[in-house]
Every structure is written in C-alpha cells, then in structure tokens.
Scaffold this active site. Sequence first.
Site, mmCIF file in Angstrom:
data_model
loop_
_atom_site.group_PDB
_atom_site.id
_atom_site.type_symbol
_atom_site.label_atom_id
_atom_site.label_comp_id
_atom_site.label_asym_id
_atom_site.label_seq_id
_atom_site.Cartn_x
_atom_site.Cartn_y
_atom_site.Cartn_z
ATOM 1 C CG HIS A 1 -1.927 0.953 1.391
ATOM 2 N ND1 HIS A 1 -1.698 2.250 1.781
ATOM 3 C CD2 HIS A 1 -3.267 0.862 1.186
ATOM 4 C CE1 HIS A 1 -2.860 2.901 1.821
ATOM 5 N NE2 HIS A 1 -3.822 2.083 1.460
ATOM 6 C CD GLN B 1 -7.547 -4.813 3.582
ATOM 7 O OE1 GLN B 1 -8.518 -5.513 3.859
ATOM 8 N NE2 GLN B 1 -7.666 -3.551 3.209
ATOM 9 C CE LYS C 1 -7.704 -0.407 5.502
ATOM 10 N NZ LYS C 1 -8.151 0.457 4.450
ATOM 11 C CB CYS D 1 -3.732 3.017 -1.642
ATOM 12 S SG CYS D 1 -4.647 4.504 -1.253
ATOM 13 C CG ASP E 1 -0.138 -2.706 5.839
ATOM 14 O OD1 ASP E 1 -0.223 -2.188 4.714
ATOM 15 O OD2 ASP E 1 -1.080 -2.686 6.663
#
Lengths: 337, 464
Positions: free
Chosen positions: B173, B253, B276, B419, B250
């Site tokens: 991202h 998700q 999220k 992104c 990261d």
Amino acid sequence: MSIPTKITISSLFHRSAAPFFNPTKIPTPPHRLFFSKNITKIISSNQPVLSSPPSSSSLQRVEELPPKLQEIVKLFQAVQEPKAKYEQLLFYGRNLNTLESKYKTTENKVQGCVSQVWVRAYFDEDKNVIFEADSDSMLTKGLAALLVQGLSGRPVEEIVRVSPDFAMLLGLQQSLTPSRNNGFLNMLKLMQKKALQLYVEAKRGASPSSDVSGIGDSTSGDGGVVDSAIGGNLNEDLGHTSVLGSRGRRIEEILNKELRPTAIHVEDISYQHAGHSGVVGSDGETHFNVEVISEEFQGKSLVKRHRMIYSLLQDELQSGLHALSIVAKTPSEAAAQ
Amino acid sequence: MESAVLKLPSSLRTISPKPNLTNRTLRTATFASSASASAPSPLSTDPQLGPGSLGHLTRPDFPILHQEVNGKRLVYLDNAATSQKPAAVVDALRNYYELYNSNVHRGIHYLSAKATDEYELARQKVANFINASGCREIVFTRNATEAINLVAYSWGLSNLKDGDEVILTIAEHHSAIVPWQFVAQKTGAVLKFVNLGEDEVPDVEKLREMITKRAKLVVVHHVSNVLASVLPIDQVVSWAHDVGAKVLVDACQSVPHMVVDVRSLDADFLVASSHKMCGPTGIGFLYGKSELLSSMPPFLGGGEMIADVYLDHSTYAEPPSKFEAGTPAIGEAIGLGTAIDYLSAIGMQKIHEYEVELANYLYDRLSSVPSVRVYGPKPSRSVTRAALCSFNAEDVHPTDIATFLDQQHGVAIRSGHHCAQPLHRYLGVNASARASLHFYNTKEDVDDFISSLSDTINFFASFK
C-alpha cells in the site's frame, strides 16, 4: 462575474465519493441515511464551492450557454430515466472522434479523474477553439463528448464564461457519483484553461494554431486560480486593449518579451494623476499599474523583482514614464491567493 | 486490574446462541451436497453460507446496512476500504460524549478518571487482541498510515544509514512505501522491491534471497488489499531476524479478518487501523516490541509525551506515551475497544472460517463471469484467499462498472488503484474494480453482486 475566481481545484479533486453525513438536514425515516438521499441535495449543499459567486446559489441560465451546449442540456433534461440518460451519454461518447495518441500527453490529461481523460485544444482560422478529447472509460468519454460538442467552434470568451453549474442543468449528476462529477468539472476547467492559453499564445504572436502543451506553469493543481488570473486579464484585456497608448503597449511588449509571464496586466492610470507636476509636459502616459506573474521571479526578493522591472523599462522611465505601481508574483504565489 | 466493568454490547445477545447453530450447521454440512447449479464450487460448502450463517446473524447489528441506495437494497462490498460499525460501537461513542467525556491522564476529577480508565482499558483490549506482551507495546495513532510514518521518522531516521536496504514488495500500500521513500532520500538507504511470482503472489523465494546482511528492515503486508494473498509472515520474520533485520507488518487487512498473534509471528512492528475492523475512523495503532520503542526517539512533540519541559530542552515520557503527543482520539479509542469486544465475542477464528467460505464463493462466481479477470492467486486447499477480489472486465473500464453498479443496482464496490499504483503498473493496468467482503456480508450479497455485474457488463458491451 461569470468567471469563477475562488474555486480551488483541490476541493474538486479531493472530495471523496461518500458525501458527508448530515442527518439533521434529511427529513427521511431514521434508518435511511445519507447515501439514500438524492445526491443533488448533497451536491446543492456543496454548491457554494462550485458556483462562481460563492454566496449566491443561482445557476447560470441556460440561455447564457453556447448554443450547442444549450441543445445538449435541453436534450438531457428531456430524458428522465437515469438508465436512458446513460444510454444517451454513451451514444455521445461513441460518436466522439478519436484523439491521436500523440496528443495523450501529461499537459492534456485531466487531473482528478479516476479514469484517464485527455483534452486537446486548437484554434481554427476564425480563432474559435476546436476541442478533441478521449477517455478509457465510456461514461467519461460520453461526458467529454458533451463538452467537446457543446464548446467546440466557439470563441474563447464564450467558453471561459461557461459556469461549471451547467453540470447540474444536465441532471446527470444524479446519475453520476461525485467523484465522476469532479472529473467532469475538471475536464471543463482544463478546456477553459486551454482556451485561455491559446488566447494568450496568440496575443504573444506565437503561431496561433499550435497546440499549447507546456505553455505556462500548469499542473492543473493551480489551474483553477491561475485561470482566474489569466481570465481576469482576458476580461481586462478585452476591455482595455484599445485604451493602452503607445507607451502602454511598449511596456507590455517589453515585459512580455523579457519576463515571459503567464499573466500580465498593464493599466494606464495616468488620468488619476492628471494635473500634478510629473505629468506636465508629457504625452499623458505617465503612471501605470503593472501586474506580472512570471516564473522569472522565483527566488527573488520583492525588491529585486521591482528592480528587474524598472531596469527593463529604463528607456520609458527616462522619456516620460513617471511611476509604476508593480505587483510581481510567481505563478505559485498567484495560485496561493 | 480492570477497574471498569466490561459491558458486553447488547447486540451480542443475538450472537450467544450461535454455538448451537454452528454445530447444527456443521453437522448438516457433512450430509448436504454443495448444490450451486450455476457455479460448481468444490471449495465452498453452501450450508455454511446458507440461512443462519454468520452474515445473516450479524447483519441486524449493523444499522447502516439496512437502507436503499438509488431505489435498490444497499449491497456494501467496499469493506477493504472501510468496514461498517455495529450499533454497539456507535453507542459506545455516544456514551462517551454523553456521559464521561473528559481529557485523559492529566485530570484529577471523576470524569477525567473515568475517561482515562476507559481509554487505557481500550489499549489493553488492543494488546490482548493481538497478544502483545503488554499494553505499553501499543501506541495509539490516527491510523495505520500514521503508525508507519511514526516508525519511519522515529526508528528509520535514527537507524538507517547510507547503503542500508529496506525490503518491500511491489504490492505494498502507498502508506507502506512513501514514508520509506522519504527516509531513503534523507538517509541514503535503498529501497528494494520484490515482484510477483507466477501465481500473482509476491515471490516469497525472491523475498528470502533479498533479505541479505545489508537489509535492515523488511516492510510487508500480511494480506494484500488487491491480490487477496496472504504472506507467510512468521517465515519472513525468521529470515529477517537471521540477518539482524527488523520486520514491519502491515496488518490492516488481516487483523479485522483473522487471528493475528504478534508474539507467534515475532513481528517487530505491526500496524492496523480501527476503521477497517468495525471501529471508528480516526484511530489506529502501532505495535512495537518494548525494547524497540524504548530506544526510539519521539515522533511528534507536545504535551503528554514529555516528562519535564524546560526552555531549551525537555525530557520525554516512556513508551507508549512518548509517541502520543497531544490529546488523543479518546472516544474513538474507546470505540475501538468496543469493536474488539464485539469481534472477540464472535471469535476471530469463526469470522475467518466464514470469510474463507465466502471468499471462495465470491472467487468462483466472479471468475465464472465471462470476460472477467480476477487478480491474485487461485484459492485451493493450500492457498487461502482473503474475502476480496480485484478484477477487470474486458473492454469495460472499472469506473464505468462501479458507477453503473451503484446507480442501477445499489451495489457499492471500489474502482481505482486502491492505493497500490506500483502493483497496478506491474499488472499493466491503470485501475481495477474491487469487491471486498466482511463477516456481515452474505451469500445473497455475492449473488446480487454477480447478477448486477453481468447486467452491467452486458449494458456496456451493447455499446461497443
């Protein structure tokens, strides 16, 4: 004034697809939240950002639009059903002439679009602007086609006077997401800017029918307000060219030649000083307001900029030019206004 | 230790009977045959997606889902961009402002003490949720992006030198790439990117090779927001640690969709965003191992992160306060805590299992639509996909698809580069469309989406 003076392109770019949540304004059952409300309501509450006089919310009247654009607006107004509007839009897009790939440059690209859109502008023999456009998205191509058809073949003054409001007149924005709408508005602004650039180029004596990629500073980022500077000049020029005497014209020529400004405005204000000692014995062209926007000023202090201009106009100063009131900005400073 | 009473959200009453239901569902699964006439899906067992599925059970908890858009039932499939919030989280925010809003940490009075307790309780909940060693390893930030910037400016600028390497993948991202570009420019460190392998997943072997002695940091996603692929973080971490490099994960998700255990992954840094994971926007967190956080200089300066302030210098607080300058997003942090309660009451394992089923169903149905090409790996017994699909349809621009789906069908998907411009450039496209699910989506949502998509593609095809 029909030229938007305070629109900042950034507000048009960054408006997200989701309208802001504003429950107090929505008189619908509690669980029908912001998205279900007609997008027009939300757009109209955003309207001050879009329309030219920020305080008023009246749309530019249809009759003020270029004739072909009027036809298009009326056509879309006659089609009620959203899906049918789409079909109409796609039909326009399909009939758009293809744009040669050599014109798909960065200068011709519309910023802030989720899809890729390119716009090209050139003068015909009568100094009317001809537009060409293309997009990889069919809906956007349709929108581009509307603008091309509506604005092509018209003179620069008419084109720059078109207010972005007319997007609402189409009734299409109920069928289009705000981010798509932004692309549409940005396309219009780019077309207006290119029209102005053609005008400025022509005034400078450059080849009138050449494409103006790379003219001026422009990333469309500050296009909006630079537009207004150029646009403001345009209006002034259109009013004032007849008023500048020989000295005024010489001043403009010299500054244009040496500073290659993106915008320049020379105003003869000698009449304001008529009667005072400096004027006696001159041919009347003694006091001028000069506003210049040029990259040449980058990195130079105010004093240095003024000295630059004074030194360029030495001859005039020694032959009767009494005073200059100077505004000297770089393009980014002008845009930051 | 926990002074505040942990109030379970009222909506969880609908959740608690679930265990029985699940057992029933599981038993039925062994007998029923997966009967999907149009799209045979060997990986998805329909009964888990049928009536009484997790999606059906939790939908009532999300008020925002019960509305119409452009005259059609809203089908929200943009969860990778942001998730929806259960009523409990909305209530928590409201309660905070109505009952005990007050500035934290510095006040003496009752409201301030209560706000502080709830705020710190939320921190503890985050720590528990990802199995951190302690709540001091959780730094609240505005979002994951800010958390990554924190690591870049604080750890990066003081630990990276000219010639040091930072290893990333091209599928990262932008928030995981751009801050490191700043650091590279300032320090002379070099960014190296791993490309995709054959199955449209970052090439893990190549990644291993690139983690040499020169590597000081590896920045990787756990789950890709475009490809839906999952990286073997535990392996990446062990390769990195072998050469003395740190790893920043990261987890934007992954944390919302599966069990994430920072200690079993042994990650040095991990970031995620509240919005999220059913929490409010405006809050996120950085997990960092205590010894790392202690050694890092401050990021933002101001109140809260100081110990003593003089005119010419100041001394700083201990982590996490050292990295939390100014008044934090108190209500939002508490909202995040409530979101974590909600998710935990369902169970992340349960959520993950349901979403894997849904992911397979989505993938199968989407890839059966003619002219559609889905990015990322094909799901199989050994390859799990996240419940999202980025795709392109031949000859129809993703923006056109997204617009038409929204206007004519009330289906919300995303179109653009998500992104991840470098990834799209690598794939050779300008943009893609993306449908992403969460545990409150149902099989019917997917079916709606597919039929709307077919209608959309046909509409545009007729204009060619």
